[in-house]
Design a protein around this motif. Structure first.
Motif, mmCIF file in Angstrom:
data_model
loop_
_atom_site.group_PDB
_atom_site.id
_atom_site.type_symbol
_atom_site.label_atom_id
_atom_site.label_comp_id
_atom_site.label_asym_id
_atom_site.label_seq_id
_atom_site.Cartn_x
_atom_site.Cartn_y
_atom_site.Cartn_z
ATOM 1 N N GLN A 1 29.668 38.222 48.949
ATOM 2 C CA GLN A 1 30.875 38.007 48.147
ATOM 3 C C GLN A 1 31.010 39.236 47.249
ATOM 4 O O GLN A 1 30.145 39.519 46.424
ATOM 5 N N TRP A 2 32.067 39.971 47.473
ATOM 6 C CA TRP A 2 32.342 41.147 46.636
ATOM 7 C C TRP A 2 32.795 40.685 45.260
ATOM 8 O O TRP A 2 33.427 39.629 45.130
ATOM 9 N N LEU A 3 32.496 41.483 44.261
ATOM 10 C CA LEU A 3 33.057 41.203 42.941
ATOM 11 C C LEU A 3 33.445 42.510 42.280
ATOM 12 O O LEU A 3 32.950 43.581 42.644
ATOM 13 N N CYS A 4 34.343 42.403 41.327
ATOM 14 C CA CYS A 4 34.737 43.557 40.526
ATOM 15 C C CYS A 4 34.982 43.076 39.106
ATOM 16 O O CYS A 4 35.105 41.871 38.858
ATOM 17 N N GLY A 5 35.064 44.028 38.205
ATOM 18 C CA GLY A 5 35.338 43.699 36.815
ATOM 19 C C GLY A 5 34.965 44.862 35.926
ATOM 20 O O GLY A 5 34.265 45.791 36.357
ATOM 21 N N ASP A 6 35.416 44.795 34.689
ATOM 22 C CA ASP A 6 35.189 45.892 33.747
ATOM 23 C C ASP A 6 34.148 45.548 32.685
ATOM 24 O O ASP A 6 33.925 46.349 31.767
ATOM 25 N N ARG B 1 36.582 37.777 29.717
ATOM 26 C CA ARG B 1 35.604 38.679 30.331
ATOM 27 C C ARG B 1 35.824 38.547 31.836
ATOM 28 O O ARG B 1 35.156 37.809 32.536
ATOM 29 N N TYR B 2 36.781 39.302 32.306
ATOM 30 C CA TYR B 2 37.372 39.089 33.631
ATOM 31 C C TYR B 2 36.509 39.623 34.772
ATOM 32 O O TYR B 2 36.020 40.760 34.715
ATOM 33 N N THR B 3 36.360 38.810 35.815
ATOM 34 C CA THR B 3 35.814 39.261 37.093
ATOM 35 C C THR B 3 36.668 38.668 38.199
ATOM 36 O O THR B 3 37.397 37.694 37.985
ATOM 37 N N LYS B 4 36.553 39.247 39.368
ATOM 38 C CA LYS B 4 37.258 38.722 40.544
ATOM 39 C C LYS B 4 36.262 38.614 41.677
ATOM 40 O O LYS B 4 35.496 39.560 41.931
ATOM 41 N N SER B 5 36.257 37.468 42.363
ATOM 42 C CA SER B 5 35.351 37.282 43.502
ATOM 43 C C SER B 5 35.811 36.077 44.320
ATOM 44 O O SER B 5 36.807 35.433 43.992
ATOM 45 N N PHE B 6 35.099 35.784 45.398
ATOM 46 C CA PHE B 6 35.353 34.629 46.281
ATOM 47 C C PHE B 6 36.750 34.692 46.916
ATOM 48 O O PHE B 6 37.244 33.678 47.389
ATOM 49 N N ASN B 7 37.399 35.870 46.907
ATOM 50 C CA ASN B 7 38.792 35.932 47.355
ATOM 51 C C ASN B 7 38.974 36.539 48.732
ATOM 52 O O ASN B 7 40.100 36.541 49.245
ATOM 53 N N LEU C 1 31.682 45.887 43.510
ATOM 54 C CA LEU C 1 32.457 47.031 43.997
ATOM 55 C C LEU C 1 32.926 47.932 42.866
ATOM 56 O O LEU C 1 33.556 48.955 43.124
ATOM 57 N N GLY C 2 32.662 47.526 41.622
ATOM 58 C CA GLY C 2 33.017 48.399 40.517
ATOM 59 C C GLY C 2 34.059 47.793 39.596
ATOM 60 O O GLY C 2 34.131 46.572 39.412
ATOM 61 N N ALA C 3 34.871 48.664 39.035
ATOM 62 C CA ALA C 3 35.851 48.247 38.029
ATOM 63 C C ALA C 3 37.060 47.572 38.683
ATOM 64 O O ALA C 3 37.269 47.672 39.897
ATOM 65 N N THR C 4 37.875 46.934 37.863
ATOM 66 C CA THR C 4 39.103 46.328 38.403
ATOM 67 C C THR C 4 39.997 47.396 39.034
ATOM 68 O O THR C 4 40.719 47.109 39.983
ATOM 69 N N GLN D 1 54.585 40.484 41.521
ATOM 70 C CA GLN D 1 53.643 41.436 42.088
ATOM 71 C C GLN D 1 53.129 42.403 41.008
ATOM 72 O O GLN D 1 53.839 42.698 40.042
ATOM 73 N N PRO D 2 51.893 42.875 41.167
ATOM 74 C CA PRO D 2 51.376 43.879 40.225
ATOM 75 C C PRO D 2 52.257 45.127 40.242
ATOM 76 O O PRO D 2 52.858 45.446 41.269
ATOM 77 N N PRO D 3 52.342 45.833 39.129
ATOM 78 C CA PRO D 3 53.128 47.070 39.124
ATOM 79 C C PRO D 3 52.537 48.104 40.080
ATOM 80 O O PRO D 3 51.344 48.059 40.397
ATOM 81 N N GLU D 4 53.380 48.993 40.538
ATOM 82 C CA GLU D 4 52.957 50.060 41.447
ATOM 83 C C GLU D 4 51.723 50.772 40.896
ATOM 84 O O GLU D 4 51.682 51.153 39.721
ATOM 85 N N GLY D 5 50.707 50.902 41.739
ATOM 86 C CA GLY D 5 49.509 51.633 41.340
ATOM 87 C C GLY D 5 48.442 50.783 40.687
ATOM 88 O O GLY D 5 47.319 51.249 40.501
ATOM 89 N N ALA D 6 48.771 49.548 40.325
ATOM 90 C CA ALA D 6 47.778 48.661 39.701
ATOM 91 C C ALA D 6 47.209 47.717 40.749
ATOM 92 O O ALA D 6 47.919 47.280 41.668
ATOM 93 N N THR D 7 45.927 47.413 40.635
ATOM 94 C CA THR D 7 45.361 46.386 41.505
ATOM 95 C C THR D 7 45.757 45.009 40.975
ATOM 96 O O THR D 7 46.125 44.846 39.802
ATOM 97 N N ALA D 8 45.637 44.023 41.845
ATOM 98 C CA ALA D 8 45.892 42.646 41.406
ATOM 99 C C ALA D 8 44.879 42.243 40.336
ATOM 100 O O ALA D 8 45.204 41.486 39.409
ATOM 101 N N ALA D 9 43.671 42.764 40.457
ATOM 102 C CA ALA D 9 42.645 42.451 39.459
ATOM 103 C C ALA D 9 43.027 43.023 38.091
ATOM 104 O O ALA D 9 42.877 42.350 37.064
ATOM 105 N N GLN D 10 43.513 44.243 38.066
ATOM 106 C CA GLN D 10 43.953 44.822 36.791
ATOM 107 C C GLN D 10 45.108 44.005 36.196
ATOM 108 O O GLN D 10 45.143 43.725 34.997
ATOM 109 N N PHE D 11 46.036 43.646 37.063
ATOM 110 C CA PHE D 11 47.213 42.886 36.630
ATOM 111 C C PHE D 11 46.783 41.547 36.028
ATOM 112 O O PHE D 11 47.235 41.159 34.944
ATOM 113 N N ASN D 12 45.882 40.854 36.713
ATOM 114 C CA ASN D 12 45.454 39.544 36.215
ATOM 115 C C ASN D 12 44.574 39.662 34.978
ATOM 116 O O ASN D 12 44.646 38.825 34.084
ATOM 117 N N ALA D 13 43.741 40.686 34.934
ATOM 118 C CA ALA D 13 42.911 40.862 33.737
ATOM 119 C C ALA D 13 43.798 41.012 32.504
ATOM 120 O O ALA D 13 43.486 40.473 31.431
#
Ligand SMILES: NC(=O)c1ccc[n+]([C@@H]2O[C@H](COP(=O)([O-])OP(=O)(O)OC[C@H]3O[C@@H](n4cnc5c(N)ncnc54)[C@H](OP(=O)(O)O)[C@@H]3O)[C@@H](O)[C@H]2O)c1
Length: 238
Positions: free
Chosen positions: A163-168, A136-142, A190-193, A117-129
């Protein structure tokens, strides 16, 4: 926080491009659907990563449109954009087989069901990035089931589904937004990870995960997330 002007749910996401090379790491329900939609849209798609490569060969033949099959690392090497769509606990193995993702635009469709699991306070997107060094990480289709995505991809006009997406990486998000549009959906950034929690599992009040949205209802969500406020009630469509 991403600028609001980059979030709008409209055709302004489209960049001039054609025949992008798309690698699919995990061509199951979600990855296979994305492969089909993007191949139909004219992109060059290659499938990879399976316990039984015959299934990839069969899917490629079923889709047609010149879809090919390859090893994960070879697929990443020839791809402009890499879709990673495997069960969460399998992700470390998929990344090991994929090799370096440095400089590649990644679309992560995964949801954090299982370990680690991602660490406390981190999103799954941040963890996977962080687990995809240099990508050049993005998250979508989820956020929507594979069955719903397959059925909804053919909608037109105001009925098209978000389809929402996020990324930095703003440029990567523009390119991915174009691909989301090519796949039959309305891309909404939706913005940043760091802001991705609202599009991540589990389904719950106050989140877009698991819910259908259309463009007309998306901007209010983007604004609320950007302002750190609760999103409006989930819309209902009839
Ligand atoms: N299903 C949904 O409705 C849905 C919706 C949104 C997001 N997601 C997320 O998207 C990701 C993919 O979900 P999915 O439903 O598309 O998964 P899936 O249908 O199970 O597809 C996973 C793919 O990974 C491959 N794979 C290779 N090695 C594997 C291994 N050791 N164990 C399991 N699979 C292996 C599988 O190929 P072989 O079976 O040929 O080995 C399969 O093609 C997940 O993180 C999920 O949470 C799913």
């Amino acid at each position: 926080m991403a600028p609001r002007s980059s979030n709008r749910a409209s055709g302004e996401f489209r960049l001039p491009r054609s025949g992008m090379r798309i690698g699919i790491i995990g061509a199951g329900r979600i990855g296979g659907g994305i492969a089909r939609q993007l191949a139909m849209a004219g992109h060059q798609v290659q499938l990879a990563f399976s316990r039984n490569p015959d299934t990839l060969t069969a899917l490629a033949a079923d889709i047609g449109r010149g879809v090919t099959v390859g090893a994960p690392d070879a697929t990443v090497a020839i791809s402009d954009v890499v879709v990673i769509s495997v069960p969460w606990p399998v992700l470390p193995e998929a990344l090991a087989q994929a090799g370096s993702l440095a400089g590649k635009i990644v679309i992560d469709t995964t949801n954090q069901f299982g370990a680690p699991q991602p660490p406390e306070g981190a999103t799954a997107a941040q963890f996977n990035a962080e687990r995809m060094a240099g990508a050049r990480y993005t998250k979508s289709f989820n956020t929507l089931t594979s069955g719903f995505q397959a059925a909804a991809a053919h909608r037109v006009g105001d009925d098209r589904v978000v389809q929402w997406l996020c990324g930095d990486d703003a440029e990567a998000k523009l390119i991915v937004a174009g691909l989301i549009s090519d796949a039959g959906f309305v891309p909404v950034d939706l913005g940043a990870t760091a802001a991705a929690a609202v599009m991540e599992a589990p389904r719950r009040d106050g989140a877009v995960y698991g819910e259908e949205y259309r463009a007309a209802d998306a901007d209010a969500v983007v604004t609320a997330v950007a302002d750190g406020k609760p999103i409006p009630p989930t819309p209902e469509y009839h």
